[in-house]
Design an enzyme around this catalytic site. Structure first.
Site, PDB file in Angstrom:
ATOM      1  N   GLU A   1      14.513  -1.893   4.336  1.00 13.43           N
ATOM      2  CA  GLU A   1      13.318  -1.795   5.184  1.00 13.43           C
ATOM      3  C   GLU A   1      13.643  -1.977   6.671  1.00 13.43           C
ATOM      4  O   GLU A   1      13.155  -2.911   7.323  1.00 13.43           O
ATOM      5  CB  GLU A   1      12.262  -2.807   4.728  1.00 13.43           C
ATOM      6  CG  GLU A   1      11.734  -2.489   3.341  1.00 13.43           C
ATOM      7  CD  GLU A   1      10.521  -3.321   2.926  1.00 13.43           C
ATOM      8  OE1 GLU A   1      10.325  -4.417   3.477  1.00 13.43           O
ATOM      9  OE2 GLU A   1       9.789  -2.857   2.045  1.00 13.43           O
TER      10      GLU A   1
ATOM     11  N   GLU B   1      10.434   0.568  -4.566  1.00 11.59           N
ATOM     12  CA  GLU B   1       9.847  -0.717  -4.950  1.00 11.59           C
ATOM     13  C   GLU B   1       8.359  -0.540  -5.216  1.00 11.59           C
ATOM     14  O   GLU B   1       7.687   0.251  -4.544  1.00 11.59           O
ATOM     15  CB  GLU B   1       9.978  -1.742  -3.810  1.00 11.59           C
ATOM     16  CG  GLU B   1      11.372  -2.180  -3.460  1.00 11.59           C
ATOM     17  CD  GLU B   1      11.367  -3.203  -2.322  1.00 11.59           C
ATOM     18  OE1 GLU B   1      10.330  -3.866  -2.102  1.00 11.59           O
ATOM     19  OE2 GLU B   1      12.390  -3.316  -1.634  1.00 11.59           O
TER      20      GLU B   1
HETATM   21  C1  GLA Z   1       9.705  -5.677   0.476  1.00 11.15           C
HETATM   22  C2  GLA Z   1      11.182  -6.002   0.433  1.00 11.15           C
HETATM   23  C3  GLA Z   1      11.595  -6.737  -0.803  1.00 11.15           C
HETATM   24  C4  GLA Z   1      10.570  -7.773  -1.190  1.00 11.15           C
HETATM   25  C5  GLA Z   1       9.241  -7.101  -1.358  1.00 11.15           C
HETATM   26  C6  GLA Z   1       8.142  -8.043  -1.814  1.00 11.15           C
HETATM   27  O1  GLA Z   1       9.377  -4.448   0.033  1.00 11.15           O
HETATM   28  O2  GLA Z   1      11.976  -4.864   0.579  1.00 11.15           O
HETATM   29  O3  GLA Z   1      12.850  -7.350  -0.543  1.00 11.15           O
HETATM   30  O4  GLA Z   1      10.496  -8.750  -0.204  1.00 11.15           O
HETATM   31  O5  GLA Z   1       8.845  -6.586  -0.123  1.00 11.15           O
HETATM   32  O6  GLA Z   1       6.946  -7.358  -2.045  1.00 11.15           O
END
Ligand code: GLA
Ligand code: ZN
Length: 670
Positions: free
Chosen positions: A153, A308
């Protein structure tokens, strides 16, 4: 098209953090068995492993990761391997404080947290290069490893002295001279003229914050910085094996960078999707996340990966609610419907401590595989196996395109006008999207880069296209001239790419195409009442923003109901060349937009996923000839299908009178 040719299957799995469990080999052993049971075929490993991989400067420790990857591979589980640049080891922050970010208040951060490195620091870039290279040498040829997950991210910006110098250099390259910079930034305002490059600093609440052109440039610079950082990581790992593709996981509604631009630097887009289901209006949420998926598909005009999502709930929203029965499969398959080649989660197993110990996971602290969440996850794995025939099937080229441009979004958000901080560009784009999404019409997103090609679209929608850049008005004009249909709204064509107002009227260069000119623009108070009244008497309330138009030959389709501009056109249509251009001068509620787009969809005979009328909240999305029928209405629904289908998920025949449970989903094929 597969981005994981070593394993060309729908990926199902998620973030896996075995580094938190190295003292529990029994748990690691059990993980693989449980993954198999859950129909998980792939996990993302090593995202935050730097401190374990390089415990001391230059001393690498890969043994634990060797074991993890081998164990997974023996169990038939593939690996998306991360580069660890999202968080650094403590020794590095201590020894080289320059790797730590300086925030907008010009404060240098201390060690801790994550996603907070300096993007310029040569030391950080070197350390990242070294660890990435070492990882690639060790694992790029491992048969389990199918994709690189670059960092995590990417986000934010840094204002340290190194970044300030980089910023000045970027500006010199862009503007060539200080005079040109002063001109493009309108610095004669408030006596902000620069007389030496060394006076130019990054915008900040502690310093310069009033030059909106500068802010927009800062966002462009930050995007460029992140892109060069990311591409250096890509180059490092692909120097070892150029065939192993790279992704970076993007975020919803993300604002810091221009994702169209960033995506050019990666092989495949992936993203992290966290809708707050059951927070009031699941249909609105579904529309918003359908739009996010379509954005991700559009960034590179190719399938993407859902990297994710949560199997149950998150721990960082104001209120964290579980997914109701059915919603996990429904929301997972929504991603697939819009072009995803995976359904992945954060995370496989809940950690025992730290900020995310209460974040949803496939395996909870109880370690059980007979939970509701585990069964939901298993069902998604099984569904993806049945949907494998669709793996390679792309979404058909849409006939509708919405112009969504990050430079425009920044310019709107920085502009001090209307209802400051409440111009809601993203939400507005989403409202336009939603009207056609609910009809089952496929939609692409495009921005204003030179590569954007509008030919082939039956309808181009330009909501709040405040900034025109790269001569985009010429593209729109030719598109209409050649027979296209354009719908443009209020607050368009106001500033150029330097965020300087066009002289001579708005929408710039388009008034003859639209047959209307925006003469005045205002914001409305929440209690103000006005409406768009259509020729046939239909009445649609308007809110927030309204323009007073000067008609220049367009046909009024609807007029303002009240106020001193009552009777003036609010929605117009104008024939131009072979095509037509609509102009919407004010902001209707969703129902108003729905009606406008229903009219347009039938007039243009836009292709729809299903010909049948569906109840409110039941939506059809087409991918590869299959129709994903999704029920977000929060209740059971009954409707009639005119065709005869087979549901790929169940193998059952579906036709005629059909019932769908709350949060139901079907994948219909002929
Ligand atoms: C983000 C991060 C993950 C985790 C999630 C939790 O997407 O990339 O490492 O912290 O949030 O929802
Ligand atoms: Zn910096």
């Amino acid at each position: 098209m597969s981005f994981t040719p070593r394993f060309p299957m729908f990926l199902h799995g998620g973030d896996y953090n075995p580094d938190q469990w190295l003292d529990r080999p029994d748990i690691l052993e059990r993980d693989v068995e449980m993954m198999q049971k859950a129909h998980v075929n792939c996990v993302s490993v090593g995202i935050f492993s730097w401190a374990l991989l390089e415990p001391e400067e230059g001393v690498y420790n890969f043994e634990w990761l060797d074991e993890v990857i081998d164990r997974l591979w023996k169990g038939g589980i593939h690996v998306i391997l991360a580069t660890p640049s999202g968080a650094r080891p403590a020794w590095m922050a201590q020894k080289y404080p320059e790797v730590l970010r300086v925030d907008e208040h010009l404060q240098r951060h201390h060690f801790g947290e994550r996603h907070n490195h300096c993007l310029t620091s040569p030391v950080y870039r070197q350390k990242v290069h070294d660890i990435d290279t070492a990882l690639a040498r060790r694992y790029a040829h491992h048969p389990a490893v199918i994709l690189w997950h670059l960092s995590n991210e990417y986000s934010g910006d840094c204002r340290c002295p190194l970044c300030q110098e980089k910023w000045r250099q970027w500006l010199k390259d862009k503007y060539g001279s200080l005079d040109e910079l002063n001109r493009c930034w309108w610095t004669s305002f408030w006596s902000h003229r620069y007389t030496d490059w060394s006076q130019v600093e990054a915008p900040s609440p502690m310093g310069e914050g009033s030059i909106t052109s500068m802010w927009v440039d800062w966002r462009r610079f930050s995007t460029w910085q992140c892109k060069t950082f990311m591409m250096a990581e890509k180059a490092a790992v692909q120097a070892v094996d150029p065939s192993l593709k790279c992704t970076a996981n993007l975020m919803e509604r993300f604002w810091d960078y221009d994702y169209f631009d960033l995506a050019e630097g990666m092989d495949v887009v992936s993203w992290d999707s966290y809708p707050a289901w059951h927070s009031g209006d699941d249909v609105a949420k579904a529309a918003e996340f359908a739009m996010n998926h379509d954005l991700m598909r559009s960034y590179k005009d190719q399938p993407f990966l859902l990297m994710e999502s949560t199997p149950s709930l998150v721990n960082w929203k104001p209120i964290n609610k579980l997914k109701r029965p059915g919603m996990h499969l429904l929301s997972s398959l929504q991603a697939v419907a819009h072009g995803s080649q995976s359904v992945m989660y954060f995370q496989w197993r809940k950690g025992r401590g730290g900020a995310e110990m209460f974040h949803g996971a496939v395996v909870d602290h109880d370690g059980r595989d007979d939970t509701r969440v585990f069964r939901d996850v298993t069902a998604v794995g099984q569904a993806l196996e049945r949907l494998q025939p669709l793996y390679d099937a792309p979404n058909a080229r849409a006939k509708v395109c919405i112009i969504y441009d990050m430079n425009n979004r920044w310019a709107i958000d920085y502009a001090q006008t209307g209802m400051p901080k409440n111009m809601r560009y993203f939400d507005t784009v989403c409202m336009h999207y939603r009207s056609l999404w609910k009809l089952g019409v496929s939609i692409d997103f495009r921005d204003m880069r030179d590569c954007t090609d509008l030919s082939g679209y039956q309808l181009v929608i330009a909501p709040m296209l405040f900034m025109f850049r790269g001569g985009f008005e010429e593209k729109l004009r030719s598109y209409v001239q050649a027979g296209g249909t354009l719908l443009m709204t209020y607050f368009s064509g106001v500033v150029d790419e330097h965020d300087l107002a066009f002289l001579g009227g708005a929408p710039h260069g388009m008034t003859d195409v639209l047959g209307v000119r925006s003469a005045e623009f205002e914001a409305l108070y929440p209690q103000d009442q006005n409406a768009l009244v259509m020729k046939d008497g239909r009445r649609f309330p308007i809110h927030e923003l309204a323009e007073i138009p000067e008609p220049l030959g367009a046909e009024p389709l609807g007029v303002y109901e009240s106020d001193f501009y009552a009777g003036l056109p609010c929605l117009t249509r104008h024939a131009f060349g072979q095509g037509q251009a609509y102009y919407l001068a004010a902001k209707p509620e969703q129902e108003g937009l729905d009606a406008i787009y229903a009219d347009l969809a039938s007039q243009l005979a836009l292709p729809r996923a299903l010909p049948d009328a569906l109840p409110e909240g039941v939506v059809a999305t087409e991918r590869g000839g299959a129709v994903f029928l999704q029920n977000y209405s929060g209740k059971e629904q009954r409707f009639t299908l005119s065709g005869a289908y087979t549901d790929l998920l169940t193998g059952q025949a579906v036709s005629g009178d059909t019932a769908m449970p709350e949060n139901g989903v079907m994948v219909l094929t002929k």
